[in-house]
Design a protein around this motif. Structure first.
Motif, PDB file in Angstrom:
ATOM      1  N   MET A   1       0.861  -1.174   0.000  1.00  0.00           N
ATOM      2  CA  MET A   1       0.000   0.000   0.000  1.00  0.00           C
ATOM      3  C   MET A   1       0.907   1.236   0.000  1.00  0.00           C
ATOM      4  N   PRO A   2       0.625   2.197  -0.877  1.00  0.00           N
ATOM      5  CA  PRO A   2       1.453   3.405  -0.931  1.00  0.00           C
ATOM      6  C   PRO A   2       1.334   4.226   0.359  1.00  0.00           C
ATOM      7  N   VAL A   3       2.413   4.911   0.694  1.00  0.00           N
ATOM      8  CA  VAL A   3       2.455   5.703   1.925  1.00  0.00           C
ATOM      9  C   VAL A   3       1.430   6.843   1.875  1.00  0.00           C
ATOM     10  N   TRP A   4       1.288   7.466   0.704  1.00  0.00           N
ATOM     11  CA  TRP A   4       0.338   8.580   0.603  1.00  0.00           C
ATOM     12  C   TRP A   4      -1.085   8.124   0.898  1.00  0.00           C
ATOM     13  N   LEU A   5      -1.428   6.891   0.540  1.00  0.00           N
ATOM     14  CA  LEU A   5      -2.765   6.368   0.803  1.00  0.00           C
ATOM     15  C   LEU A   5      -2.982   6.152   2.304  1.00  0.00           C
ATOM     16  N   ILE A   6      -1.941   5.732   2.992  1.00  0.00           N
ATOM     17  CA  ILE A   6      -2.030   5.571   4.449  1.00  0.00           C
ATOM     18  C   ILE A   6      -2.282   6.924   5.108  1.00  0.00           C
ATOM     19  N   TRP A   7      -1.551   7.956   4.658  1.00  0.00           N
ATOM     20  CA  TRP A   7      -1.767   9.307   5.195  1.00  0.00           C
ATOM     21  C   TRP A   7      -3.186   9.792   4.882  1.00  0.00           C
ATOM     22  N   LEU A   8      -3.688   9.498   3.690  1.00  0.00           N
ATOM     23  CA  LEU A   8      -5.039   9.915   3.311  1.00  0.00           C
ATOM     24  C   LEU A   8      -6.088   9.221   4.183  1.00  0.00           C
ATOM     25  N   ILE A   9      -5.904   7.939   4.424  1.00  0.00           N
ATOM     26  CA  ILE A   9      -6.831   7.212   5.298  1.00  0.00           C
ATOM     27  C   ILE A   9      -6.782   7.784   6.719  1.00  0.00           C
ATOM     28  N   ALA A  10      -5.577   8.125   7.172  1.00  0.00           N
ATOM     29  CA  ALA A  10      -5.442   8.737   8.501  1.00  0.00           C
ATOM     30  C   ALA A  10      -6.165  10.084   8.545  1.00  0.00           C
ATOM     31  N   ALA A  11      -6.033  10.880   7.483  1.00  0.00           N
ATOM     32  CA  ALA A  11      -6.687  12.192   7.431  1.00  0.00           C
ATOM     33  C   ALA A  11      -8.203  12.045   7.473  1.00  0.00           C
TER      34      ALA A  11
ATOM     35  N   GLY B   1      -2.885  18.180   9.089  1.00  0.00           N
ATOM     36  CA  GLY B   1      -1.484  17.783   9.043  1.00  0.00           C
ATOM     37  C   GLY B   1      -1.294  16.510   8.227  1.00  0.00           C
ATOM     38  N   ALA B   2      -2.229  15.579   8.357  1.00  0.00           N
ATOM     39  CA  ALA B   2      -2.144  14.342   7.574  1.00  0.00           C
ATOM     40  C   ALA B   2      -2.343  14.620   6.090  1.00  0.00           C
ATOM     41  N   LEU B   3      -3.210  15.569   5.751  1.00  0.00           N
ATOM     42  CA  LEU B   3      -3.368  15.941   4.343  1.00  0.00           C
ATOM     43  C   LEU B   3      -2.091  16.568   3.792  1.00  0.00           C
ATOM     44  N   ALA B   4      -1.437  17.375   4.614  1.00  0.00           N
ATOM     45  CA  ALA B   4      -0.153  17.940   4.185  1.00  0.00           C
ATOM     46  C   ALA B   4       0.874  16.825   3.977  1.00  0.00           C
TER      47      ALA B   4
ATOM     48  N   ALA C   1       0.436  15.291   0.560  1.00  0.00           N
ATOM     49  CA  ALA C   1       1.112  16.073  -0.482  1.00  0.00           C
ATOM     50  C   ALA C   1       2.618  15.841  -0.423  1.00  0.00           C
ATOM     51  N   SER C   2       3.161  15.819   0.775  1.00  0.00           N
ATOM     52  CA  SER C   2       4.596  15.584   0.929  1.00  0.00           C
ATOM     53  C   SER C   2       4.989  14.213   0.391  1.00  0.00           C
ATOM     54  N   SER C   3       4.174  13.225   0.673  1.00  0.00           N
ATOM     55  CA  SER C   3       4.468  11.867   0.226  1.00  0.00           C
ATOM     56  C   SER C   3       4.425  11.754  -1.289  1.00  0.00           C
TER      57      SER C   3
ATOM     58  N   VAL D   1       6.621  16.924   8.137  1.00  0.00           N
ATOM     59  CA  VAL D   1       5.572  17.791   7.566  1.00  0.00           C
ATOM     60  C   VAL D   1       4.287  17.638   8.371  1.00  0.00           C
ATOM     61  N   PHE D   2       3.913  16.402   8.683  1.00  0.00           N
ATOM     62  CA  PHE D   2       2.722  16.168   9.493  1.00  0.00           C
ATOM     63  C   PHE D   2       2.823  16.886  10.835  1.00  0.00           C
ATOM     64  N   LEU D   3       3.947  16.741  11.501  1.00  0.00           N
ATOM     65  CA  LEU D   3       4.139  17.345  12.813  1.00  0.00           C
ATOM     66  C   LEU D   3       4.095  18.866  12.752  1.00  0.00           C
TER      67      LEU D   3
END
Length: 143
Positions: free
Chosen positions: A1-11, A32-35, A38-40, A52-54
């Protein structure tokens, strides 16, 4: 699973959890998770995503959350229905006495009681609303 998708699910999860709390804390973390999404997508580095999240979460918590909380707290809100009905005329539908009665007020049927406990108003009388006490209109006879 791509890292950006994990961040999106967290957001999305944080935003959904915010709907249950209403404190605007989790919403800032969601930002922060949405940012981090984008970073990912721009930089393929998990450490950079975490930083970036922090940073974005802290900035949102410190700068945006207090402004939003003040804005929501200072809102004028909707006009108080009870205050809007005070002074309006009503038609007595059932005898209004100390313990019972109904009036038609602003197109709706309300339970009513007289301002003075000794008064009784008969069907067809025009009365004026003095105040709303819970779901009961306190009325006096119009002159």
């Amino acid at each position: 699973m791509p890292v950006w998708l994990i961040w999106l699910i967290a957001a999305i999860g944080l935003a959904g959890a915010e709907a249950l709390t209403g404190d605007l804390f989790l919403l800032m973390l969601s930002g922060g998770a949405l940012a981090a999404v984008a970073s990912s997508l721009l930089v393929d580095n998990l450490v950079v995503d975490g930083v970036v999240f922090l940073v974005v979460s802290v900035l949102l918590l410190v700068m945006v959350r207090p402004v939003l909380r003040r804005r929501f707290a200072a809102g004028t809100g909707l006009p108080d229905l009870a205050k809007a009905l005070e002074g309006k005329s009503a038609l007595v539908l059932e005898p209004v006495g100390r313990h019972a009665g109904q009036v038609k007020l602003d197109g709706e049927v309300w339970t009513a009681r007289p301002l003075s406990d000794d008064d009784v108003y008969q069907p067809g009388d025009q009365v004026t609303v003095v105040r709303i006490d819970g779901a009961t209109a306190v009325v006096f006879k119009s002159v």
